[in-house]
Design a protein around this motif. Structure first.
Motif, PDB file in Angstrom:
ATOM      1  N   VAL A  91      56.638  34.382  42.119  1.00 58.74           N
ATOM      2  CA  VAL A  91      55.359  34.398  42.817  1.00 58.74           C
ATOM      3  C   VAL A  91      54.506  35.594  42.417  1.00 58.74           C
ATOM      4  N   ARG A  92      55.107  36.781  42.329  1.00 56.84           N
ATOM      5  CA  ARG A  92      54.335  37.993  42.034  1.00 56.84           C
ATOM      6  C   ARG A  92      53.676  37.923  40.660  1.00 56.84           C
ATOM      7  N   THR A  93      54.448  37.531  39.649  1.00 57.79           N
ATOM      8  CA  THR A  93      53.889  37.440  38.298  1.00 57.79           C
ATOM      9  C   THR A  93      52.814  36.366  38.218  1.00 57.79           C
ATOM     10  N   HIS A  94      53.081  35.207  38.790  1.00 57.37           N
ATOM     11  CA  HIS A  94      52.119  34.118  38.733  1.00 57.37           C
ATOM     12  C   HIS A  94      50.854  34.439  39.530  1.00 57.37           C
ATOM     13  N   ALA A  95      51.009  35.173  40.621  1.00 54.26           N
ATOM     14  CA  ALA A  95      49.838  35.546  41.426  1.00 54.26           C
ATOM     15  C   ALA A  95      48.873  36.389  40.605  1.00 54.26           C
ATOM     16  N   ALA A  96      49.400  37.332  39.841  1.00 51.48           N
ATOM     17  CA  ALA A  96      48.542  38.174  39.010  1.00 51.48           C
ATOM     18  C   ALA A  96      47.818  37.343  37.951  1.00 51.48           C
ATOM     19  N   THR A  97      48.546  36.409  37.338  1.00 56.40           N
ATOM     20  CA  THR A  97      47.933  35.544  36.327  1.00 56.40           C
ATOM     21  C   THR A  97      46.867  34.651  36.948  1.00 56.40           C
ATOM     22  N   LEU A  98      47.162  34.099  38.105  1.00 56.19           N
ATOM     23  CA  LEU A  98      46.211  33.228  38.791  1.00 56.19           C
ATOM     24  C   LEU A  98      44.924  33.973  39.140  1.00 56.19           C
ATOM     25  N   ARG A  99      45.047  35.194  39.651  1.00 52.96           N
ATOM     26  CA  ARG A  99      43.854  35.969  40.013  1.00 52.96           C
ATOM     27  C   ARG A  99      42.969  36.200  38.796  1.00 52.96           C
ATOM     28  N   ARG A 100      43.589  36.516  37.679  1.00 53.64           N
ATOM     29  CA  ARG A 100      42.819  36.783  36.459  1.00 53.64           C
ATOM     30  C   ARG A 100      42.111  35.525  35.977  1.00 53.64           C
ATOM     31  N   VAL A 101      42.835  34.398  35.930  1.00 50.50           N
ATOM     32  CA  VAL A 101      42.248  33.159  35.425  1.00 50.50           C
ATOM     33  C   VAL A 101      41.160  32.652  36.369  1.00 50.50           C
ATOM     34  N   ALA A 102      41.400  32.743  37.679  1.00 53.13           N
ATOM     35  CA  ALA A 102      40.392  32.291  38.650  1.00 53.13           C
ATOM     36  C   ALA A 102      39.126  33.134  38.569  1.00 53.13           C
ATOM     37  N   SER A 103      39.291  34.425  38.349  1.00 56.01           N
ATOM     38  CA  SER A 103      38.131  35.300  38.207  1.00 56.01           C
ATOM     39  C   SER A 103      37.309  34.915  36.979  1.00 56.01           C
ATOM     40  N   ASP A 104      37.999  34.616  35.878  1.00 51.30           N
ATOM     41  CA  ASP A 104      37.293  34.183  34.666  1.00 51.30           C
ATOM     42  C   ASP A 104      36.608  32.838  34.906  1.00 51.30           C
ATOM     43  N   ALA A 105      37.291  31.934  35.618  1.00 53.79           N
ATOM     44  CA  ALA A 105      36.730  30.606  35.873  1.00 53.79           C
ATOM     45  C   ALA A 105      35.466  30.686  36.715  1.00 53.79           C
ATOM     46  N   ALA A 106      35.443  31.594  37.671  1.00 57.39           N
ATOM     47  CA  ALA A 106      34.275  31.726  38.545  1.00 57.39           C
ATOM     48  C   ALA A 106      33.023  32.105  37.757  1.00 57.39           C
ATOM     49  N   ARG A 107      33.195  32.752  36.626  1.00 57.30           N
ATOM     50  CA  ARG A 107      32.049  33.198  35.843  1.00 57.30           C
ATOM     51  C   ARG A 107      31.333  32.056  35.134  1.00 57.30           C
ATOM     52  N   VAL A 108      31.979  30.892  34.996  1.00 54.02           N
ATOM     53  CA  VAL A 108      31.325  29.783  34.298  1.00 54.02           C
ATOM     54  C   VAL A 108      30.620  28.840  35.274  1.00 54.02           C
ATOM     55  N   LEU A 109      30.706  29.115  36.565  1.00 49.17           N
ATOM     56  CA  LEU A 109      30.070  28.242  37.549  1.00 49.17           C
ATOM     57  C   LEU A 109      28.561  28.454  37.530  1.00 49.17           C
ATOM     58  N   PRO A 110      27.789  27.405  37.746  1.00 47.09           N
ATOM     59  CA  PRO A 110      26.330  27.536  37.743  1.00 47.09           C
ATOM     60  C   PRO A 110      25.865  28.436  38.873  1.00 47.09           C
ATOM     61  N   THR A 111      24.812  29.184  38.636  1.00 45.29           N
ATOM     62  CA  THR A 111      24.311  30.132  39.632  1.00 45.29           C
ATOM     63  C   THR A 111      22.987  29.696  40.237  1.00 45.29           C
ATOM     64  N   ARG A 112      22.474  28.528  39.866  1.00 49.84           N
ATOM     65  CA  ARG A 112      21.203  28.067  40.449  1.00 49.84           C
ATOM     66  C   ARG A 112      21.408  26.721  41.128  1.00 49.84           C
ATOM     67  N   ARG A 113      20.628  26.466  42.148  1.00 50.04           N
ATOM     68  CA  ARG A 113      20.714  25.211  42.890  1.00 50.04           C
ATOM     69  C   ARG A 113      20.212  24.063  42.021  1.00 50.04           C
ATOM     70  N   ARG A 114      20.943  22.944  42.092  1.00 49.82           N
ATOM     71  CA  ARG A 114      20.561  21.806  41.272  1.00 49.82           C
ATOM     72  C   ARG A 114      19.363  21.081  41.870  1.00 49.82           C
ATOM     73  N   GLN A 115      18.612  20.378  41.016  1.00 54.38           N
ATOM     74  CA  GLN A 115      17.406  19.681  41.458  1.00 54.38           C
ATOM     75  C   GLN A 115      17.740  18.476  42.336  1.00 54.38           C
ATOM     76  N   ASP A 116      18.696  17.639  41.884  1.00 50.65           N
ATOM     77  CA  ASP A 116      18.994  16.406  42.609  1.00 50.65           C
ATOM     78  C   ASP A 116      20.201  16.613  43.507  1.00 50.65           C
ATOM     79  N   VAL A 117      19.975  16.985  44.758  1.00 57.40           N
ATOM     80  CA  VAL A 117      21.085  17.278  45.651  1.00 57.40           C
ATOM     81  C   VAL A 117      21.822  16.013  46.062  1.00 57.40           C
ATOM     82  N   ARG A 118      21.264  14.833  45.814  1.00 54.52           N
ATOM     83  CA  ARG A 118      21.933  13.601  46.219  1.00 54.52           C
ATOM     84  C   ARG A 118      23.183  13.343  45.402  1.00 54.52           C
ATOM     85  N   THR A 119      23.295  13.916  44.224  1.00 55.52           N
ATOM     86  CA  THR A 119      24.421  13.620  43.355  1.00 55.52           C
ATOM     87  C   THR A 119      25.585  14.570  43.552  1.00 55.52           C
TER      88      THR A 119
END
Length: 271
Positions: A232-260
Motif C-alpha cells: 500500500v505505501r509504495t503504491h500510494a506514492a505512485t498513485l499520488r504522482r500519477v494522479a497529480s500529472d493526470a490532473a494537469r491535462v484536464l480542461p480548465t475552461r467551461r464547455r459551451q454545450d453543457v447538455r452533453t
C-alpha cells in the motif's frame, strides 16, 4: 425449476434477457448452447430459437458451435457512458497505462455514477486476483477504494451514500454510516483510500482521486492485488504522482454545450 417438458410461459424478451445475462465471463470467448440452456433454465430448442433471433439482430454472434456477445450489444453498452465520461477516459488512459507500467498490478480508472462507481478502464496485472470489477459495470462506491476516494471529495455524493442502505458484501464491508463518514473524513485528510477485502475477501485496493479545476474529483485511479502482498505505501506514492500529472491535462475552461456533459463531471471539470 422449469422442466424440459413443461410449458415455459415467459415472454420472448424475458428469455432473451435471461440468455444474455447467462453469458457472464464467457461473453467475449463464447459458450455452448447446452450450457446456456442450463444456465437460463430453458430447453435446448428454445435456446436455439432465441439465439437465432439475437444473432439476426447482431446482439450475439456465432463462434464455431458456440455463441458470444455481439458488437451491437457492446455498442448499446457504450451509451451508458455520458459524453463527458468518454472524453475523460480518453484523456486519462495514458496515465492508467503509466500506473500499470510502474506497478505491474491490476489498475483501474473509475468515475462516480450517482452513489456507484462505474469502471471506465481496467488493465490486468501479471498476478491477477479474481475481482468483481468489469469495464462498464457499476458497484456501490462505499465498498471500493475508488468509490471511497471519490465520495470523500464529493459532498453531494457522500451525503447521498450515507443516507442510503449500505449493502454488505463481506464481513469487512462498512455498513454503518457513522463509520463510513469517519473513514471518508480520514481519506480527505490523507489523500488516499484503502480497501481490504470489503468487496471480496482476499482482494485489496488503494486509490486516489483525480481532482478537477473546481476542486471536485472527476475520476479515481487505483491499484489492486492480493491482500497478503499488496504494498500500500509504495503504491500510494505512485498513485499520488500519477494522479497529480493526470490532473494537469484536464480542461480548465467551461464547455459551451453543457447538455452533453453530466452535471457532476461538468461541475468538476469547470474552472
Amino acid at each position: 425449476m422449469t422442466t424440459a417438458c413443461a410449458r415455459d410461459d415467459r415472454a420472448a424478451i424475458d428469455k432473451a434477457v435471461s440468455l444474455l445475462a447467462c453469458f457472464g465471463e464467457d461473453g467475449l470467448t463464447g459458450v455452448g448452447v447446452s450450457e446456456l440452456a442450463r444456465r437460463a433454465d430453458l430447453s435446448k430448442s428454445t435456446t436455439h430459437r432465441v439465439l437465432a433471433m439475437l444473432e439476426r439482430n447482431g446482439v450475439v454472434e456465432r463462434v464455431g458451435t458456440d455463441y458470444r456477445l455481439g458488437n451491437r450489444l457492446h455498442e448499446i453498452g457504450r451509451t451508458m457512458y455520458a459524453p463527458g465520461q468518454e472524453e475523460l477516459r480518453d484523456r486519462l488512459i495514458p496515465f492508467l497505462a503509466e500506473l500499470f507500467a510502474a506497478t505491474q498490478e491490476t489498475v483501474h480508472l473509475a468515475a462516480l455514477y450517482d452513489t456507484d462507481v462505474v469502471y471506465l478502464a481496467k488493465l490486468y496485472g501479471h498476478r491477477q486476483v479474481p475481482s468483481p470489477s468489469r469495464i462498464g459495470h457499476r458497484i456501490p462506491a462505499h465498498c471500493t477504494a475508488v468509490g471511497k476516494a471519490l465520495l470523500a471529495y464529493d459532498p453531494d455524493a457522500m451525503q447521498a451514500a450515507l443516507a442510503a442502505p449500505l449493502r454488505r458484501y463481506t464481513d469487512r464491508t462498512i455498513v454503518d454510516p457513522v463509520a463510513l463518514a469517519t473513514e471518508l473524513s480520514a481519506i480527505r485528510r490523507l489523500g488516499i483510500a484503502v480497501e481490504n477485502g470489503e468487496i471480496q475477501s482476499g482482494l485489496s485496493c488503494v486509490a486516489v482521486p483525480v481532482i478537477g479545476p473546481s476542486g471536485r474529483p472527476v475520476a479515481a485511479l487505483s491499484v489492486s492485488g492480493a491482500t497478503d502482498r499488496l504494498d500500500v505505501r509504495t503504491h500510494a506514492a505512485t498513485l499520488r504522482r500519477v494522479a497529480s500529472d493526470a490532473a494537469r491535462v484536464l480542461p480548465t475552461r467551461r464547455r459551451q454545450d453543457v447538455r452533453t456533459t453530466p452535471p457532476r463531471v461538468q461541475h468538476a471539470l469547470a474552472g
